[in-house]
Design a protein around this motif. Sequence first.
Motif, PDB file in Angstrom:
ATOM      1  N   ILE A 176      33.494  39.451  42.696  1.00  0.00           N
ATOM      2  CA  ILE A 176      34.838  39.847  42.444  1.00  0.00           C
ATOM      3  C   ILE A 176      35.548  41.071  43.227  1.00  0.00           C
ATOM      4  O   ILE A 176      36.849  40.979  43.747  1.00  0.00           O
ATOM      5  N   LEU A 177      34.636  41.536  44.091  1.00  0.00           N
ATOM      6  CA  LEU A 177      35.130  42.544  45.288  1.00  0.00           C
ATOM      7  C   LEU A 177      35.778  41.859  46.398  1.00  0.00           C
ATOM      8  O   LEU A 177      36.781  42.365  46.619  1.00  0.00           O
ATOM      9  N   GLU A 178      35.274  40.694  46.723  1.00  0.00           N
ATOM     10  CA  GLU A 178      35.735  40.013  47.615  1.00  0.00           C
ATOM     11  C   GLU A 178      37.029  39.444  47.404  1.00  0.00           C
ATOM     12  O   GLU A 178      38.159  39.535  48.258  1.00  0.00           O
ATOM     13  N   GLU A 179      37.516  39.060  46.209  1.00  0.00           N
ATOM     14  CA  GLU A 179      38.638  38.679  45.661  1.00  0.00           C
ATOM     15  C   GLU A 179      39.797  40.047  45.833  1.00  0.00           C
ATOM     16  O   GLU A 179      40.814  39.682  46.368  1.00  0.00           O
ATOM     17  N   LYS A 180      39.259  41.073  45.191  1.00  0.00           N
ATOM     18  CA  LYS A 180      40.324  42.116  45.267  1.00  0.00           C
ATOM     19  C   LYS A 180      40.487  42.837  46.718  1.00  0.00           C
ATOM     20  O   LYS A 180      41.587  43.091  47.042  1.00  0.00           O
ATOM     21  N   ILE A 181      39.543  42.600  47.590  1.00  0.00           N
ATOM     22  CA  ILE A 181      39.749  43.007  49.097  1.00  0.00           C
ATOM     23  C   ILE A 181      40.780  42.096  49.712  1.00  0.00           C
ATOM     24  O   ILE A 181      41.691  42.520  50.335  1.00  0.00           O
ATOM     25  N   THR A 182      40.590  40.765  49.465  1.00  0.00           N
ATOM     26  CA  THR A 182      41.634  39.877  50.121  1.00  0.00           C
ATOM     27  C   THR A 182      42.975  39.970  49.366  1.00  0.00           C
ATOM     28  O   THR A 182      44.052  39.709  50.047  1.00  0.00           O
ATOM     29  N   GLU A 183      43.177  40.140  48.024  1.00  0.00           N
ATOM     30  CA  GLU A 183      44.344  40.276  47.523  1.00  0.00           C
ATOM     31  C   GLU A 183      44.932  41.394  47.974  1.00  0.00           C
ATOM     32  O   GLU A 183      46.337  41.246  47.957  1.00  0.00           O
ATOM     33  N   ARG A 184      44.470  42.667  48.211  1.00  0.00           N
ATOM     34  CA  ARG A 184      45.023  44.005  48.520  1.00  0.00           C
ATOM     35  C   ARG A 184      45.337  44.065  50.188  1.00  0.00           C
ATOM     36  O   ARG A 184      45.850  44.889  50.487  1.00  0.00           O
ATOM     37  N   MET A 185      44.593  42.989  50.726  1.00  0.00           N
ATOM     38  CA  MET A 185      45.063  42.969  52.302  1.00  0.00           C
ATOM     39  C   MET A 185      46.396  42.915  52.664  1.00  0.00           C
ATOM     40  O   MET A 185      47.266  42.166  52.172  1.00  0.00           O
ATOM     41  N   PRO A 186      47.160  43.684  53.650  1.00  0.00           N
ATOM     42  CA  PRO A 186      48.362  43.641  54.040  1.00  0.00           C
ATOM     43  C   PRO A 186      48.504  42.075  54.469  1.00  0.00           C
ATOM     44  O   PRO A 186      47.799  41.659  55.209  1.00  0.00           O
ATOM     45  N   LYS A 187      49.709  41.734  54.337  1.00  0.00           N
ATOM     46  CA  LYS A 187      50.334  40.415  54.612  1.00  0.00           C
ATOM     47  C   LYS A 187      51.540  40.410  55.435  1.00  0.00           C
ATOM     48  O   LYS A 187      52.611  40.812  55.215  1.00  0.00           O
ATOM     49  N   PRO A 188      51.043  40.157  56.853  1.00  0.00           N
ATOM     50  CA  PRO A 188      52.290  40.014  57.898  1.00  0.00           C
ATOM     51  C   PRO A 188      53.406  38.825  57.371  1.00  0.00           C
ATOM     52  O   PRO A 188      52.967  38.084  56.721  1.00  0.00           O
TER      53      PRO A 188
END
Length: 626
Positions: A176-188
């Motif tokens: 779940i942590l992996e999903e949360k981190i990728t979701e919150r990563m900034p998106k150029p």
Amino acid sequence: MRVELAVSHNTPKMEEDINLSDSELVFHVRNALKLSIQGECDSYNQLVEVIRHNQKLGPEEVALLVTCLKALSGAVSCINLVHHENLINAIFGMCLWNYRTDVMDALVELILSLAASSGKYVNLCLDMLVGNFVPPPYFNTMLNEPRALTRKSQVLDCVHSTLKDIADMVPLSPMILEEKITERMPKPPMNLDPVAMVMYVENMLRLENGDLGPLVGRMMLVAIVDFLVSLDEQIPWDDIPEDDFTKGIFDMELGEFEGVGDDVEHDSDEMKESWIQKYLGGNKFAMKLDNLLVLIFDHLKLCCESGRLTQVFEILLQSFQKTVLPIYKSRFTQFVMFYACSLDPENCGKKFATMLLDVFMNTVHPENRMSAVAYLASYLSRAKFVSASSVATMLGSLVDWCSDYCKNQDGGINPKVHKVFYAGCQAIMYVLCFRMRSMVLIPRLKLQLQLLNIGEILRHPLSPLKVCLPLIVEEFFHVVSEAQLFTFPEMQKADGSLESELSRAFGGVEGLDMFFPFDPCLLKKSDSFIRPNYVYWSMVKSTPDDDEEEDDSDDDVDEAWGDEGIDMVDRGGRSFENHAFDDGFDRSFDAMSITPKESLLHKFVAKHSRMQMPSKIRPSTSPESL
């Protein structure tokens, strides 16, 4: 133990001037939660207001907040997702950066209690903690102050220790942590805050190198590489005038500044800075990518020192092959691989080269194969830590492949059909432009070169000399002429110079669209990591003034060149160590590339449309390209 609560008149309050023990307060909170479900919400609403209150807190207000958070930790079984939505939103809306350690500790205790009580809270707990990877915007301006740095350390230590505690309690939480981190990563290409972006990646690298590394480390590295590529793709080169590629940098390398003293080297450095400032200085993506690369380089160095580099490199290698290799547009992300290889040439360096060779020789997709051989040629040419003997071995494999290909072909020039073959031939010539002068100094390597079927390949009816980029062909003939290894009398002009018969026209009969991705890195901070292990063109380019004859029978030369890559000796026998090698060449901008510029191809195609060869691989866009 009893807790006395003296509530100020400005504070939302449950009751004024009450004395409750810890157990009594837990009971009071439980009762407020239960009564709210029955419709009696006064005490519950007061509790929510205490948690939600986010203005500057006085000592009594802090004491009340800490007490309520601790009481809630003992009453989590009474919290209902539906009926207590406002309370849940207030709890998970709290920002650790806004509170002192006593409040942080109480809040983390509550978060852990919620995570342990029911799986339905784990998502919310992890999302809140990942949200605290970066501070609120107001905090960014203070990050250089000692007090702010202390707060940063306190918050992030708290976040990461809590993530580890939740992982221990809930085995599935790392996924779940992996999903949360990728979701919150900034998106150029959104407007990224550079401080927040760097700190977010810093936390990802901390996870990779921490206790959760075995569980989430792979995903952290892959996600970071993907993010670098997304930034890289936002850096435009197409708007840079062609004259600045072809005239300014090229003339500076070969004309005004080659072989001149330190004063001119200083002027050259200023011109380079001016060029970078003009085209990259205002590019927010270039500056952000530069900062991130430095962060990753430091991480790789730490991994090397702790003995983890081989493990990390395997992940980076797979990510590179999947993400970077196929896109053909990466300007700077690939230098992550270059730097990692420089830290461990014997293991990582050889794995990288072997992977590229394998992709070229054994995969199916033509564009991937062409890209791989371009990376291989650029890597072998530019990496000072790759030994001459390793270069010779790789060259031998490329020549053997091209030779076998020729044996199965009877037709003539057809760049569209044989583009992988032409890419291999061009890679061979490109590497020899950079490395032949060093290899012929070693008797066994010189003999090894003489035994290769390079001449037969280049004379084959497929005519690679007429298809490969003429600037590379021309420089190849200059190097061959100096080394006197091969002869091409049909290319000999009356004045004694050598060139492809059609090299005056870009690309000969058909332009071979190609690129060399390790052309010099123009990101200022990142370049300081790359430069000590990098081969600049002027380090191998012979000039009339230093064309002194070498003694290739000296066995000691083998020792000097064989294991350490390119030796610190130039054509005149001078030691580069006596010329401030670490930064002298950078200051003089001796970074000439013989990689052509894409716009030159467009000019030629417009003039000779019958010579066009479609390809998805673009030429190098390095500003030092010809």
